[in-house]
Design an enzyme around this catalytic site. Structure first.
Site, PDB file in Angstrom:
ATOM      1  N   SER A 134       0.834  -1.199   0.000  1.00 24.19           N
ATOM      2  CA  SER A 134       0.000   0.000   0.000  1.00 24.19           C
ATOM      3  C   SER A 134       0.875   1.259   0.000  1.00 24.19           C
ATOM      4  CB  SER A 134      -0.978  -0.054   1.186  1.00 24.19           C
ATOM      5  OG  SER A 134      -2.004   0.883   1.049  1.00 24.19           O
ATOM      6  N   ASP A 163      -8.324  -5.441  -6.291  1.00 23.34           N
ATOM      7  CA  ASP A 163      -8.124  -4.259  -5.451  1.00 23.34           C
ATOM      8  C   ASP A 163      -8.965  -3.099  -5.988  1.00 23.34           C
ATOM      9  OD1 ASP A 163      -7.137  -2.108  -3.935  1.00 23.34           O
ATOM     10  OD2 ASP A 163      -5.092  -2.895  -3.924  1.00 23.34           O
ATOM     11  N   HIS A 179      -7.690  -5.094  -1.673  1.00 23.60           N
ATOM     12  CA  HIS A 179      -6.469  -4.414  -1.241  1.00 23.60           C
ATOM     13  C   HIS A 179      -5.756  -5.230  -0.165  1.00 23.60           C
ATOM     14  CE1 HIS A 179      -3.823  -0.990  -0.984  1.00 23.60           C
ATOM     15  NE2 HIS A 179      -4.091  -0.769   0.285  1.00 23.60           N
TER      16      HIS A 179
END
Length: 339
Positions: A128, A282, A311
């Site tokens: 991330s 995602d 995600h």
């Protein structure tokens, strides 16, 4: 305290503000070898601290502390490194200055070079916002970084990701009726709504449809939203979250004097061997954005994680996803630049 502090002193930020007595919190795993060439840098993601990275570190794994010296620097704003919650006035709470990904990586570079005398990094890896930092390392220090492996992270905050973060910020702003002068009144309880906003983005539609939250010990969707999303966000300081949201919204590896906003040039300048691993479902950092980036990095492979965990395919929760990431990291670390 299970981490160390690297004092940065008074630092000039990209914003032009000088943050006094700034510091990086970090933790290391393994030993630095004599050649100082067994280094892995593994930055933290939004809202995470070094302990949340430890699922990917261990004997027999790609990030094996018996072989590598792994440095996990904490993101500014995360509550351990310089943050709204631990900085004295006049930069406390809502008055904390704007910090960029570029700032973070520049300070991490100081840690790596000044504290340890390291000149080469075998790998920068991250999930991330940690993935954005991996890209930034590759663009900022192309001669130093040999490999990068961002997973479920993009090289800039594309419009979709910006809008998701804006929704999270709006939930906090609504708590003070959009009055910036009242931001210092925010409390952890105001984070409840932020968790609910993010609940629809962190995981995929298929995850919810197939009720995979049952694997995490929740019998009902409402229990999962409250017990997983609300609870995790309510443990965060709202001012730290606002600081990290700003960092995330304005992330762009080309937003600096080296590249002057030329995003494609920044991507082409990354010389590291790159393994780019988006989550195939995602919603927050879509695989399409990563595909665009990987095509422009000279030595990149594009390896989506086939997963319905969205995600959170990169979050260290689902065993199959964890093994996919670890296997690809092992392959990447086995590669030589001309081999």
């Amino acid at each position: 305290m299970d981490y160390e502090i690297f004092n940065l002193g008074d630092v000039a930020l990209q914003s032009g503000v000088t943050l006094p007595n700034a510091f990086l919190a970090y933790k290391t795993y393994g030993q630095l070898n004599e050649k100082k060439d067994n280094v892995i840098v593994y930055p933290t993601a939004f809202g995470d601290q070094h302990v949340q990275n430890e699922w990917l570190i261990g004997n027999g794994m790609a990030l094996d502390p018996r072989d590598y010296f792994i440095i996990v620097p904490n993101l500014l704003g995360n509550g351990l490194s310089s943050s709204p919650s631990n900085t004295p006035p006049p930069f406390d709470r809502a008055h904390f200055p704007q910090v960029t990904i570029y700032d973070n990586v520049k300070f991490q570079h100081r840690l790596v070079t000044e504290a340890f005398g390291i000149e080469k990094i075998a790998l920068v890896v991250g999930w991330s916002m940690g993935g954005i930092q991996a890209f930034q390392w590759g663009a900022s220090y192309p001669d130093m970084v040999e490999r990068i492996a961002p997973f479920a992270g993009v090289a800039k905050t594309w419009p979709q990701t910006y809008v998701v973060l804006e929704g999270m910020k709006a939930a906090l702003m609504a708590a003070v009726r959009l009055a910036p002068h009242q931001l210092s009144e925010l409390t952890a309880a105001d984070m409840r709504a932020v968790g609910r906003v993010y609940a629809g983005w962190g995981l995929s539609q298929a995850f919810y449809r197939e009720e995979l939250y049952r694997e995490l010990g929740f019998d009902a969707l409402t229990d999962f939203v409250a017990g997983f999303w609300e609870d995790s966000f309510m443990q965060m300081d709202p001012h730290n979250v606002l600081a990290m949201l700003w960092t995330g919204q304005h992330a762009d590896i080309s937003a600096n004097p080296t590249y002057n906003g030329d995003f494609d040039k920044a991507l082409r300048s990354i010389r590291a061997l790159a393994c780019v691993m988006p989550g195939s479902t995602d919603l927050f950092c879509p695989a399409d954005d990563n595909e665009y980036e990987a095509k422009r990095i000279p030595n990149a492979v594009f390896k989506p994680i086939a997963s319905i965990w969205g995600h959170f395919a990169g979050r260290g929760i689902n065993r199959a996803d964890n093994e996919w990431i670890d296997d690809n990291l092992k392959r990447l670390l086995a590669l030589r630049k001309n081999g």
